[in-house]
Design an enzyme around this catalytic site. Structure first.
Site, PDB file in Angstrom:
ATOM      1  N   SER A   1     -53.754  -0.067  -4.780  1.00  0.00           N
ATOM      2  CA  SER A   1     -53.591  -0.738  -6.078  1.00  0.00           C
ATOM      3  C   SER A   1     -54.544  -0.113  -7.083  1.00  0.00           C
ATOM      4  CB  SER A   1     -53.891  -2.238  -5.942  1.00  0.00           C
ATOM      5  OG  SER A   1     -52.769  -2.892  -5.378  1.00  0.00           O
TER       6      SER A   1
ATOM      7  N   ARG B   1     -50.521  -9.414  -6.813  1.00  0.00           N
ATOM      8  CA  ARG B   1     -51.276 -10.680  -6.850  1.00  0.00           C
ATOM      9  C   ARG B   1     -51.922 -10.864  -8.223  1.00  0.00           C
ATOM     10  NH1 ARG B   1     -54.479 -10.809  -1.009  1.00  0.00           N
ATOM     11  NH2 ARG B   1     -52.622 -10.506   0.264  1.00  0.00           N
TER      12      ARG B   1
ATOM     13  N   ASP C   1     -46.462  -4.819   8.026  1.00  0.00           N
ATOM     14  CA  ASP C   1     -47.719  -4.271   7.509  1.00  0.00           C
ATOM     15  C   ASP C   1     -48.873  -4.689   8.433  1.00  0.00           C
ATOM     16  OD1 ASP C   1     -49.365  -2.988   5.652  1.00  0.00           O
ATOM     17  OD2 ASP C   1     -49.654  -4.811   4.458  1.00  0.00           O
ATOM     18  N   HIS C   2     -49.652  -3.715   8.898  1.00  0.00           N
ATOM     19  CA  HIS C   2     -50.826  -3.981   9.749  1.00  0.00           C
ATOM     20  C   HIS C   2     -50.521  -4.832  10.977  1.00  0.00           C
ATOM     21  CE1 HIS C   2     -53.754  -2.050   7.128  1.00  0.00           C
ATOM     22  NE2 HIS C   2     -53.113  -2.599   6.105  1.00  0.00           N
TER      23      HIS C   2
ATOM     24  N   GLY D   1     -57.885  -4.593  -1.433  1.00  0.00           N
ATOM     25  CA  GLY D   1     -58.447  -5.601  -2.329  1.00  0.00           C
ATOM     26  C   GLY D   1     -58.731  -5.093  -3.729  1.00  0.00           C
TER      27      GLY D   1
HETATM   28  P1  13P Z   1     -54.095  -3.057  -2.037  1.00  0.00           P
HETATM   29  O1  13P Z   1     -55.040  -4.141  -1.644  1.00  0.00           O
HETATM   30  O2  13P Z   1     -54.790  -1.937  -2.712  1.00  0.00           O
HETATM   31  O3  13P Z   1     -52.942  -3.544  -2.821  1.00  0.00           O
HETATM   32  O4  13P Z   1     -53.502  -2.432  -0.668  1.00  0.00           O
HETATM   33  C1  13P Z   1     -52.472  -3.095   0.021  1.00  0.00           C
HETATM   34  C2  13P Z   1     -52.238  -2.532   1.374  1.00  0.00           C
HETATM   35  O5  13P Z   1     -52.732  -1.490   1.751  1.00  0.00           O
HETATM   36  C3  13P Z   1     -51.332  -3.279   2.256  1.00  0.00           C
HETATM   37  O6  13P Z   1     -51.246  -2.712   3.525  1.00  0.00           O
HETATM   38  O1  G3H Z   2     -53.481  -4.916   3.680  1.00  0.00           O
HETATM   39  C1  G3H Z   2     -53.350  -6.123   3.540  1.00  0.00           C
HETATM   40  C2  G3H Z   2     -52.283  -6.640   2.640  1.00  0.00           C
HETATM   41  O2  G3H Z   2     -52.760  -6.730   1.328  1.00  0.00           O
HETATM   42  C3  G3H Z   2     -51.765  -7.935   3.159  1.00  0.00           C
HETATM   43  O3  G3H Z   2     -52.696  -8.943   2.996  1.00  0.00           O
HETATM   44  O4  G3H Z   2     -52.911  -9.993   5.262  1.00  0.00           O
HETATM   45  O5  G3H Z   2     -53.559 -11.219   3.162  1.00  0.00           O
HETATM   46  O6  G3H Z   2     -51.156 -10.785   3.699  1.00  0.00           O
HETATM   47  P1  G3H Z   2     -52.576 -10.318   3.832  1.00  0.00           P
HETATM   48 ZN    ZN Z   3     -53.071  -1.864   4.196  1.00  0.00          ZN
END
Ligand code: 13P
Ligand code: G3H
Ligand code: ZN
Length: 337
Positions: free
Chosen positions: A222, A269, A83-84, A189
């Site tokens: 979310s 979370r 992710d990211h 968030g």
């Molecule tokens: P939320 O913060 O809406 O759960 O999004 C999570 C997300 O996009 C992780 O890449």
């Molecule tokens: O998009 C971000 C995700 O919620 C992951 O968050 O980088 O704090 O693990 P994090």
């Molecule tokens: Zn994201």
């Protein structure tokens, strides 16, 4: 069932009126909560790991927890996704770690640099049989902070930050990505909207026209259910004005449009935190972690089951496995009857 890429999932999801949930994992209880919910609902799933999760839990621990989950539920189609990812080096490390899908997020770079870093990630990943998601446009929340905008400024000028449909077509063609994360009004968030919570459906429609068949990904999805915010606030927390994406809008995005992957972290979370707060407040002498992490894990199961219905992915596990077989992959022994 060995881990699979997201290809068979998205092949079915694009026109199938559903999307696959991509849930962030950071520890054992979260992973177990997600997987148990998906097993109960017979749903495909994506377990996603951020750079922060790798740092917090250490990749080797997460990998073994996920391997245990795969072994425990051989009937489930599971993809493991970065992710990211912010650099091609991190993408390459994840490919070596056995990820089946990676995200390269160059959305904060100038356009040409985003094209370059995304194309480089695709080159390495495809050589290893791994699929790639990239991002174009800018979400609110963490991403607006990266470029130093206030939430107010972001929301006032949101049209400017949404994914440009013409640029999206050029981006997909020049990078060779397998899916595209789009900015359509969501943000990361628990505080997603100051005013009306509204997704830009017209923008999704335009992107689908300029990029036909390209699976779209919704980050920041979310829904921040009010009952969990109420629990957090009732038991000593302080989360005023938290607001998520309304579930009916997510349902619409996945059932009527080409949104194939929906990212959810904040709601997990929230579920875990609300439950732990409740145990601490109602049983102040409790100090056995199993007695608060256990209820927290149960709350995650409930939250994820609810999501799988919003995403319409409940009951889709076997169809995804059959699609995997159609792509020339071996049918898992669980399905050989
Ligand atoms: P939320 O913060 O809406 O759960 O999004 C999570 C997300 O996009 C992780 O890449
Ligand atoms: O998009 C971000 C995700 O919620 C992951 O968050 O980088 O704090 O693990 P994090
Ligand atoms: Zn994201």
């Amino acid at each position: 069932m060995p881990l699979m890429t997201t290809k068979p999932m998205f092949d079915l999801a694009y026109d199938g009126g559903f999307a696959v949930g991509a849930f962030n994992v950071n520890n054992m209880e979260i992973t177990q909560g997600i997987i148990e919910a998906c097993a109960a609902e017979k749903s495909p799933l994506i377990l996603q790991i951020s750079k922060g999760a790798r740092k917090y839990a250490k990749m080797n621990y997460l990998k073994h927890i996920i391997d245990a989950a795969v072994e425990e539920y051989p009937e489930l189609p599971i993809a493991i996704h970065l992710d990211h990812g912010d650099t091609v080096d991190l993408v390459n490390t994840c490919i070596r770690d056995g990820f089946t899908s990676v995200m390269i997020d160059g959305s904060h770079h100038p356009y040409e640099e985003n094209v370059k870093v995304s194309a480089d990630a695709v080159k390495s990943a495809h050589a290893a049989g791994v699929v790639v998601e990239a991002e174009l446009g800018m979400l609110g929340g963490i991403e607006e902070d990266v470029v130093g905008l206030s939430a107010e400024e972001y929301e006032k000028n949101v049209e400017k930050f949404l994914t440009d449909p013409v640029q999206a077509a050029d981006f997909a063609k020049r990078t060779g990505i397998d899916s595209l994360a789009v900015a359509i009004g969501t943000s990361h968030g628990a505080y997603k909207f100051k005013h009306e919570a509204k997704l830009a459906f017209n923008r999704i429609e335009q992107i689908m026209k300029t990029c036909p068949g390209l699976p779209l990904v919704m980050h920041g999805s979310s829904s921040v259910p009010q009952e969990f915010i109420d629990l957090v606030n009732k038991y000593g927390g302080k989360m005023p004005n938290a607001k998520g994406v309304p579930e009916d809008q997510i349902h619409m995005a996945v059932s009527k449009y080409g949104v194939c992957k929906v990212n959810i972290d904040t709601d997990l979370r929230l579920a875990l935190t609300a439950k732990i707060r409740e145990v601490f407040a109602t049983k102040p002498s409790e100090f056995d972690p199993r007695n608060y992490l256990g209820p927290g894990r149960e709350a995650i199961i409930g939250m994820v089951r609810r999501k799988l219905h919003v995403l319409n992915s409940a009951g889709k596990a076997e169809a995804v496995i059959r699609q995997w077989e159609k792509l020339g992959k071996p049918l898992p022994s669980f399905y050989k009857k």
